[in-house]
Write a protein that holds these residues in place. Structure first.
Motif, PDB file in Angstrom:
ATOM      1  N   CYS A 211      43.814  51.420  36.126  1.00  0.00           N
ATOM      2  CA  CYS A 211      42.809  50.351  36.175  1.00  0.00           C
ATOM      3  C   CYS A 211      41.528  50.762  35.443  1.00  0.00           C
ATOM      4  O   CYS A 211      40.917  49.946  34.716  1.00  0.00           O
ATOM      5  N   GLN A 220      41.127  42.459  28.871  1.00  0.00           N
ATOM      6  CA  GLN A 220      40.878  41.292  29.708  1.00  0.00           C
ATOM      7  C   GLN A 220      41.329  41.535  31.160  1.00  0.00           C
ATOM      8  O   GLN A 220      40.632  41.125  32.097  1.00  0.00           O
ATOM      9  N   ARG A 221      42.430  42.208  31.334  1.00  0.00           N
ATOM     10  CA  ARG A 221      42.899  42.474  32.702  1.00  0.00           C
ATOM     11  C   ARG A 221      41.931  43.388  33.429  1.00  0.00           C
ATOM     12  O   ARG A 221      41.655  43.190  34.613  1.00  0.00           O
ATOM     13  N   ARG A 224      38.662  41.273  34.294  1.00  0.00           N
ATOM     14  CA  ARG A 224      38.864  40.334  35.387  1.00  0.00           C
ATOM     15  C   ARG A 224      39.123  41.067  36.708  1.00  0.00           C
ATOM     16  O   ARG A 224      38.717  40.608  37.780  1.00  0.00           O
ATOM     17  N   MET A 225      39.775  42.203  36.623  1.00  0.00           N
ATOM     18  CA  MET A 225      40.018  42.967  37.849  1.00  0.00           C
ATOM     19  C   MET A 225      38.706  43.508  38.412  1.00  0.00           C
ATOM     20  O   MET A 225      38.487  43.508  39.631  1.00  0.00           O
ATOM     21  N   VAL A 231      44.489  38.434  37.491  1.00  0.00           N
ATOM     22  CA  VAL A 231      44.651  38.952  36.130  1.00  0.00           C
ATOM     23  C   VAL A 231      45.931  38.465  35.471  1.00  0.00           C
ATOM     24  O   VAL A 231      46.174  38.802  34.308  1.00  0.00           O
ATOM     25  N   ASN A 232      46.736  37.683  36.154  1.00  0.00           N
ATOM     26  CA  ASN A 232      48.018  37.256  35.595  1.00  0.00           C
ATOM     27  C   ASN A 232      48.057  35.752  35.331  1.00  0.00           C
ATOM     28  O   ASN A 232      49.113  35.140  35.377  1.00  0.00           O
ATOM     29  N   ASN A 247      41.197  43.498  44.180  1.00  0.00           N
ATOM     30  CA  ASN A 247      40.992  44.028  42.826  1.00  0.00           C
ATOM     31  C   ASN A 247      39.784  44.944  42.673  1.00  0.00           C
ATOM     32  O   ASN A 247      39.866  45.988  42.028  1.00  0.00           O
TER      33      ASN A 247
END
Length: 251
Positions: A211, A220-221, A224-225, A231-232, A247
């Motif tokens: 992470c 981006q993941r 957003r996390m 994130v999906n 998250n």
């Protein structure tokens, strides 16, 4: 004799070498085997005594003369003195020769009963110790009152239901078997199979590292996390409460 007691000694019950995780000492096992052999010997003597009962009955019930014959002993001859008492207190009463065989038989039966009760109690203690034995896999305590597959899923981080059933299949263990019934051999197989997986703290460290790597490269993941968003591609107008809780804690 040794020939008579040989089959009895071979069939004596033996206690398990290790009753729980700490293991039982060899001294207690040796004492249990000695007690079993002693009880078997007494039982054999009792059986021999009971086998001689008919002859003893015939000998004890046979009428005897008031003037017994002189006693013939090995090496010398001693004459039996007649009784001076008018009641004949020294006269052998019918059935007196049965006392010794009956006593030996009773002692053998009593010893056999005591041994049986002792073995039964020790076996119950062994079962209780096996049920109370702790099972630790991957550094976690496994619940004893649940099936092994579901217990691993609940106790070990990184193992789900599918993985738990796969592990039970590879190790040839019934997934519906209770944890308290798992033997030491099955425990060793489980430990060997679980060593192939990344579980517990190493898995948490690996997830946190991944992470942080996503956040450092401005993916981006990762962004957003870090913001507490899914994130999906999930919608956030009416959903996303779980992502807001989980998250941010991954960093």
């Amino acid at each position: 004799s040794s020939e008579l007691l040989a089959p009895v000694a071979q069939n004596c019950p033996r206690l398990p070498t290790r009753l729980f995780s700490g293991g039982a000492t060899g001294k207690s096992e040796a004492m249990a085997r000695c007690a079993s052999l002693l009880a078997a010997a007494l039982a054999a003597v009792g059986v021999l005594a009971v086998a001689r009962l008919p002859a003893a009955f015939l000998y004890g019930g046979a009428p005897r003369s008031s003037n017994p014959a002189p006693l013939q002993l090995r090496g010398f001859q001693a004459a039996a003195q007649p009784s001076s008492s008018p009641l004949g207190a020294n006269r052998a009463t019918p059935g007196s020769s049965l006392a010794s065989p009956l006593a030996l038989g009773a002692a053998g039966i009593l010893a056999l009963a005591v041994t049986a009760s002792t073995v039964a109690s020790r076996r119950s203690q062994a079962r209780a110790a096996l049920a109370m034995r702790r099972l630790r896999l991957a550094g976690k305590e496994i619940p004893r009152n649940k099936h092994i597959a579901y217990a691993m899923m609940m106790a070990i981080s990184g193992i789900g239901l599918t993985t738990a059933f796969h592990i039970c299949k590879v190790t040839s263990i019934n997934p519906n078997k209770n944890v308290s019934e798992i033997t030491e051999e099955e425990e060793l197989r489980l430990v060997s199979e679980l060593s192939k997986y990344v579980l517990e703290n190493p898995l948490r460290r690996m997830t946190k590292t991944n992470c942080n790597a996503l956040f450092e490269i401005k993916h981006q993941r990762g962004l957003r996390m870090k913001a507490g968003l899914p994130v999906n591609g999930q919608r956030t107008q009416q959903n996303g409460k779980t992502a807001k809780k989980v998250n941010p804690g991954r960093f």
